[in-house]
Design a protein around this motif. Structure first.
Motif, PDB file in Angstrom:
ATOM      1  N   GLY A  80     -58.578 -19.601 -14.471  1.00 25.07           N
ATOM      2  CA  GLY A  80     -57.127 -19.505 -14.519  1.00 25.07           C
ATOM      3  C   GLY A  80     -56.665 -18.121 -14.951  1.00 25.07           C
ATOM      4  O   GLY A  80     -55.744 -17.540 -14.360  1.00 25.07           O
ATOM      5  N   VAL A 109     -57.885 -15.420 -11.986  1.00 33.75           N
ATOM      6  CA  VAL A 109     -57.128 -15.473 -10.735  1.00 33.75           C
ATOM      7  C   VAL A 109     -55.678 -15.066 -10.964  1.00 33.75           C
ATOM      8  O   VAL A 109     -55.063 -14.400 -10.119  1.00 33.75           O
ATOM      9  CB  VAL A 109     -57.217 -16.882 -10.117  1.00 33.75           C
ATOM     10  CG1 VAL A 109     -56.309 -16.998  -8.905  1.00 33.75           C
ATOM     11  CG2 VAL A 109     -58.659 -17.192  -9.722  1.00 33.75           C
ATOM     12  N   SER A 110     -55.131 -15.436 -12.096  1.00 36.62           N
ATOM     13  CA  SER A 110     -53.768 -15.008 -12.423  1.00 36.62           C
ATOM     14  C   SER A 110     -53.688 -13.488 -12.489  1.00 36.62           C
ATOM     15  O   SER A 110     -52.733 -12.874 -11.984  1.00 36.62           O
ATOM     16  CB  SER A 110     -53.334 -15.620 -13.758  1.00 36.62           C
ATOM     17  OG  SER A 110     -52.048 -15.187 -14.120  1.00 36.62           O
ATOM     18  N   VAL A 154     -53.052 -22.431 -11.200  1.00 37.05           N
ATOM     19  CA  VAL A 154     -54.389 -22.185 -10.643  1.00 37.05           C
ATOM     20  C   VAL A 154     -55.354 -23.291 -11.070  1.00 37.05           C
ATOM     21  O   VAL A 154     -56.113 -23.837 -10.256  1.00 37.05           O
ATOM     22  CB  VAL A 154     -54.919 -20.810 -11.086  1.00 37.05           C
ATOM     23  CG1 VAL A 154     -56.384 -20.644 -10.684  1.00 37.05           C
ATOM     24  CG2 VAL A 154     -54.075 -19.698 -10.480  1.00 37.05           C
ATOM     25  N   ILE A 177     -62.380 -19.455  -6.659  1.00 39.45           N
ATOM     26  CA  ILE A 177     -61.807 -20.789  -6.853  1.00 39.45           C
ATOM     27  C   ILE A 177     -62.734 -21.854  -6.275  1.00 39.45           C
ATOM     28  O   ILE A 177     -63.005 -22.879  -6.906  1.00 39.45           O
ATOM     29  CB  ILE A 177     -60.415 -20.877  -6.197  1.00 39.45           C
ATOM     30  CG1 ILE A 177     -59.426 -19.967  -6.937  1.00 39.45           C
ATOM     31  CG2 ILE A 177     -59.903 -22.309  -6.193  1.00 39.45           C
ATOM     32  CD1 ILE A 177     -58.059 -19.876  -6.288  1.00 39.45           C
TER      33      ILE A 177
END
Length: 541
Positions: A222, A225-226, A245, A423
């Motif tokens: 999380g 990817v953010s 996410v 992911i």
């Protein structure tokens, strides 16, 4: 009645459904940790730090020896005539590509992207203490950096996760034992392990270890990817985005694990592999394929020639605790439930096939992947000092991937591809481990789909809560896996001796007693093992 039959009867007698003691203790441990991290994060963090330090100090060398011994025994076992023995009395359920894809994607998780980009760079900038004479930034430093990464993600990691423990699990399962961590103690306790309190403790410890090792990557995903979305598209790097996410990842993993191994899990794994191959090709074409090939050959050469020395290095305890022992403890914590998952998808394979396809080929592929991604990062750093190291030191692991992609043509497309791959990697690990955790919590042959989904959602929720207080809670939980690896390391120990003994017994049962190939009728997987076992049970009864 034989001991195996009594064990199977005891298992059935306990009733179908969730083992309430194991489930409550495992889920309760996670909830207590999360609550403690929210209420008193400093205290929990301090406790985990002390536990981490003491575990690495007291057991680090033992883990290094255990993992090296596991790989050595597995490799020797694979070249014996016994290795032609078949594990299970059925034909393989999955084709080779599907099978290997599920194995590889379950282990690599987010490390397959972020660590592959970052770890070689760390070692390139600061040579490991075993190579303290190597000049940082030199050609030799490139090979040393990759070789050190190979030590952590190569043969030893794969062997502890997919060889001897999986063999013990599969052999015992064919004799009525459940696919649960406690079965790794079958060589010592026999069928009593089904109802023994020791078996219950083993289940809980192993589940807690893998939950800690899975929730950590979900939470970091999380955050990472953010960060990537912010750097690529200007989307604010805030908790709401991180939560979204994790929600998407958890939903994908839950749907996958509910659909089962035959559908969602294997499909997600195949998509993962094809996307990874496409990105690897893109990086080679857009970067420098020749540089990567030279770096891989040089790094792998150092890895092989100094294999034992690097694997057992303990000269600088501080460095070793933060790198080698941390990774080894992490993989040890995963090992029992990985053995369950591999046992579930590998029935009908020969012992040699299992060992080569888990402990030889995947590590080589992993080393090549690290060379492509990490080697390209080093090349860009050499061409323009600070291009990769600057973002890495300033913003951590996800910055290295984004910086590497930014240094290549078609950077937006490549960066987006890496975010999607990460992911999917973590989703594949989450669904596979949710399946194995649910299986460890049930007294049935197959865990209920609702129980699998509950564990996927529970781990996603825990990660979402922990990142709400910053990455300190996630870091503490991920470090906690090293603490839980202490008992897990002893649960895995019997496999060193038991696996060769069990393979030898299977070889005798199937008529494989020498180097010459026996008549096919003596090794028919649907008759030989079952017939021999039934004859033995009839005689004992």
């Amino acid at each position: 009645m034989s001991t195996e039959s009594r064990g199977a009867a005891a298992l059935t007698a306990r009733g179908g459904g969730a083992d309430r003691v194991v489930t409550t203790a495992s889920a309760g441990s996670l909830l207590i940790f999360v609550a403690g991290a929210i209420v008193a994060p400093d205290i929990v963090g301090a406790w985990v730090t002390v536990g981490f330090t003491k575990s690495a100090q007291w057991f680090g060398l033992y883990w290094q020896v255990l993992m090296l011994a596991t790989f050595a025994v597995a490799l020797l076992l694979a070249v014996t005539p016994w290795a032609r023995a078949r594990l299970g009395d059925v034909e393989p359920e999955f084709g080779r590509f599907k099978w290997v894809a599920m194995i590889m994607c379950t282990l690599l998780a987010g490390g397959g992207v972020f660590w592959a980009a970052a770890e070689p760079m760390y070692h390139f900038l600061n040579a490991p203490p075993r190579f303290e004479g190597v000049e940082a930034g030199s050609a030799e430093a490139v090979h040393v950096a990759l070789a050190q990464s190979f030590v952590h993600w190569g043969f030893l990691a794969w062997a502890i996760l997919g060889s001897l423990a999986a063999i013990v699990m599969m052999y015992a399962a064919e004799r009525g034992m459940p696919l649960r961590p406690r079965t790794l103690l079958y060589p010592i306790l026999g069928s009593r392990v089904v109802t023994s309190p020791i078996g219950t403790v083993a289940d809980v410890v192993c589940i807690v270890a893998v939950v800690a090792g899975t929730v950590g990557p979900i939470g970091f995903l999380g955050l990472q990817v953010s960060y990537g979305l912010s750097s690529l598209f200007g989307i604010p790097d805030v908790y709401g985005v991180q939560l979204a996410v994790i929600a998407v990842l958890t939903a994908v993993a839950a749907v996958s694990v509910v659909s089962g191994v035959n559908r969602g899990i294997q499909l997600l794994s195949r998509v993962n592999v094809w996307l990874a191959l496409a990105l690897m090709t893109a990086v080679l074409v857009l970067g420098s394929a020749w540089y990567v090939v030279k770096a891989f050959v040089g790094g792998f050469g150092v890895y092989v020639t100094d294999f034992v020395g690097m694997s057992l290095y303990s000269g600088d305890s501080t460095w070793t605790s933060g790198w080698t022992v941390f990774f080894f403890g992490w993989f040890l914590g995963y090992a029992p439930l990985m053995a369950i998952f591999i046992a579930r998808i590998s029935r009908g394979r020969t012992v040699r096939d299992l060992i080569i396809s888990t402990s030889v080929l995947p590590p080589v592929a992993t080393c090549l992947w690290f060379s492509v991604l990490g080697g390209t990062g080093i090349m860009l750093e050499q061409q323009n000092p600070g291009e990769i190291s600057g973002p890495l030191e300033g913003a951590g692991l996800p910055a290295a991937v984004m910086a590497i992609a930014s240094g290549l043509p078609l950077s937006l497309l490549v960066s987006t591809g890496f975010l999607l791959l990460t992911i999917l990697f973590v989703a594949t690990t989450t669904d596979s481990m949710s399946y194995a955790i649910a299986q460890s919590c049930t007294t049935k042959d197959h865990a209920d789909s609702r129980l699998r989904a509950v564990w996927a959602v529970l781990m996603g929720a825990a990660a979402a809560v922990l990142i709400s207080i910053g990455d300190g809670g996630i870091t503490a939980l991920q470090s906690f896996i090293v603490v839980t690896a202490v008992p897990v390391g002893f649960i895995l120990l019997p496999s060193l001796v038991a696996a060769p003994v069990m393979v030898r017994r299977l070889a005798v049962e199937q008529g494989i007693t020498g180097w010459r190939t026996p008549h096919p009728s003596t090794i028919n997987p649907t008759t030989s093992t079952r017939a021999t076992r039934e004859a033995e049970e009839g005689a004992k009864a």
